[in-house]
Scaffold this active site. Sequence first.
Site, PDB file in Angstrom:
ATOM      1  N   LEU A 124     -11.763   5.121   7.783  1.00  0.00           N
ATOM      2  CA  LEU A 124     -11.426   6.537   7.855  1.00  0.00           C
ATOM      3  C   LEU A 124     -11.508   6.946   9.320  1.00  0.00           C
ATOM      4  O   LEU A 124     -12.437   6.542  10.031  1.00  0.00           O
ATOM      5  CB  LEU A 124     -12.399   7.391   7.017  1.00  0.00           C
ATOM      6  CG  LEU A 124     -12.265   7.294   5.487  1.00  0.00           C
ATOM      7  CD1 LEU A 124     -13.290   8.189   4.824  1.00  0.00           C
ATOM      8  CD2 LEU A 124     -10.860   7.664   5.022  1.00  0.00           C
ATOM      9  N   ASP A 125     -10.570   7.762   9.757  1.00  0.00           N
ATOM     10  CA  ASP A 125     -10.545   8.249  11.126  1.00  0.00           C
ATOM     11  C   ASP A 125     -11.834   9.013  11.434  1.00  0.00           C
ATOM     12  O   ASP A 125     -12.494   9.525  10.518  1.00  0.00           O
ATOM     13  CB  ASP A 125      -9.328   9.168  11.293  1.00  0.00           C
ATOM     14  CG  ASP A 125      -9.162   9.674  12.703  1.00  0.00           C
ATOM     15  OD1 ASP A 125      -8.832   8.862  13.581  1.00  0.00           O
ATOM     16  OD2 ASP A 125      -9.380  10.880  12.928  1.00  0.00           O
ATOM     17  N   ILE A 126     -12.198   9.113  12.715  1.00  0.00           N
ATOM     18  CA  ILE A 126     -13.448   9.756  13.114  1.00  0.00           C
ATOM     19  C   ILE A 126     -13.569  11.178  12.578  1.00  0.00           C
ATOM     20  O   ILE A 126     -14.660  11.617  12.196  1.00  0.00           O
ATOM     21  CB  ILE A 126     -13.608   9.735  14.656  1.00  0.00           C
ATOM     22  CG1 ILE A 126     -15.000  10.269  15.064  1.00  0.00           C
ATOM     23  CG2 ILE A 126     -12.487  10.511  15.342  1.00  0.00           C
ATOM     24  CD1 ILE A 126     -15.331  10.061  16.521  1.00  0.00           C
ATOM     25  N   ASN A 127     -12.464  11.912  12.492  1.00  0.00           N
ATOM     26  CA  ASN A 127     -12.516  13.295  12.022  1.00  0.00           C
ATOM     27  C   ASN A 127     -12.194  13.442  10.542  1.00  0.00           C
ATOM     28  O   ASN A 127     -12.103  14.562  10.030  1.00  0.00           O
ATOM     29  CB  ASN A 127     -11.560  14.167  12.848  1.00  0.00           C
ATOM     30  CG  ASN A 127     -12.072  14.367  14.265  1.00  0.00           C
ATOM     31  OD1 ASN A 127     -13.270  14.564  14.483  1.00  0.00           O
ATOM     32  ND2 ASN A 127     -11.165  14.299  15.241  1.00  0.00           N
ATOM     33  N   THR A 128     -11.993  12.326   9.861  1.00  0.00           N
ATOM     34  CA  THR A 128     -11.748  12.360   8.420  1.00  0.00           C
ATOM     35  C   THR A 128     -13.064  12.165   7.691  1.00  0.00           C
ATOM     36  O   THR A 128     -13.882  11.339   8.070  1.00  0.00           O
ATOM     37  CB  THR A 128     -10.756  11.260   7.995  1.00  0.00           C
ATOM     38  OG1 THR A 128      -9.530  11.433   8.708  1.00  0.00           O
ATOM     39  CG2 THR A 128     -10.475  11.327   6.507  1.00  0.00           C
TER      40      THR A 128
END
Length: 279
Positions: A124-128
Amino acid sequence: MGEGRGKRQAARKDEALKPKPEAMRIAKAMAHAGLCSRRDAEKWIEQGRVAVNGKVLTTPAQIVSPSDKITVDGKPLPQAQAVRLWRYHKPRGLVTSHKDPQGRKTVFEALPPGLPRVVSVGRLDINTEGLLLLTTDGALARHLELPSTGWLRRYRVRAHGTVTQEALDGLRDGVTVDGVHYGPVEARIDRAQGANLWLMLGLREGKNREVKRLAEHHLGLTVNRLIRVSFGPFALGELAPGAVEEVKPKVLADQLGAKLAAEFKLREAAKERRQAHWR
């Protein structure tokens, strides 16, 4: 005397019935040990980080047996553990990586104490935020993240802008954005909240930053929050941010089907768990 002999004979019989350790490709052995995925194992081998019996490998085609001495970065390969799976509620701001070159905090540094060595099923992306599956077996992780597995990943998306349901329906057959083709996506408007929209998106591929690219580059929206709410049959539910909850082996076996449950010995794990509970 007769009772003792009978117990010894029964023990020898049980030992004889146990599956023998199998020879396998080095990347598969590394994945089963939960050190990394097979794909990462192949990269590490190309980088000269893996040795068998003191000889640095140059190819992932190497077959190894339990008697071989395998080292990664000079350290012995960890022993393979029983296959286990957890649901984890990833908070925003964490990198899904074991090490980050920029020094940002990783998912694995933030996990509650007491967990064994685990790898993530995809990233998962850092901001997800939201559901991230964790497992002790890199081979299982690789299987679950493949599009061919067919598991739907669902996301709640908060975005600034406007879009019609007709435009969202246009994602059903897949679209190409900036030369990258994305497969079919299920999408609907959930609700409006001021200048923002909440959308529900379901996809099976999980390409890098797929949801954001579709929303921003194809639909003209600006994503300001992204939450994965389910991955296949496993849902985020009421799991609190940062919390971890194990999936029971029997449940995992039922979801994977008989063939994969047998490959990963999940029925045996479920039986051992029941026996341990009643000891």
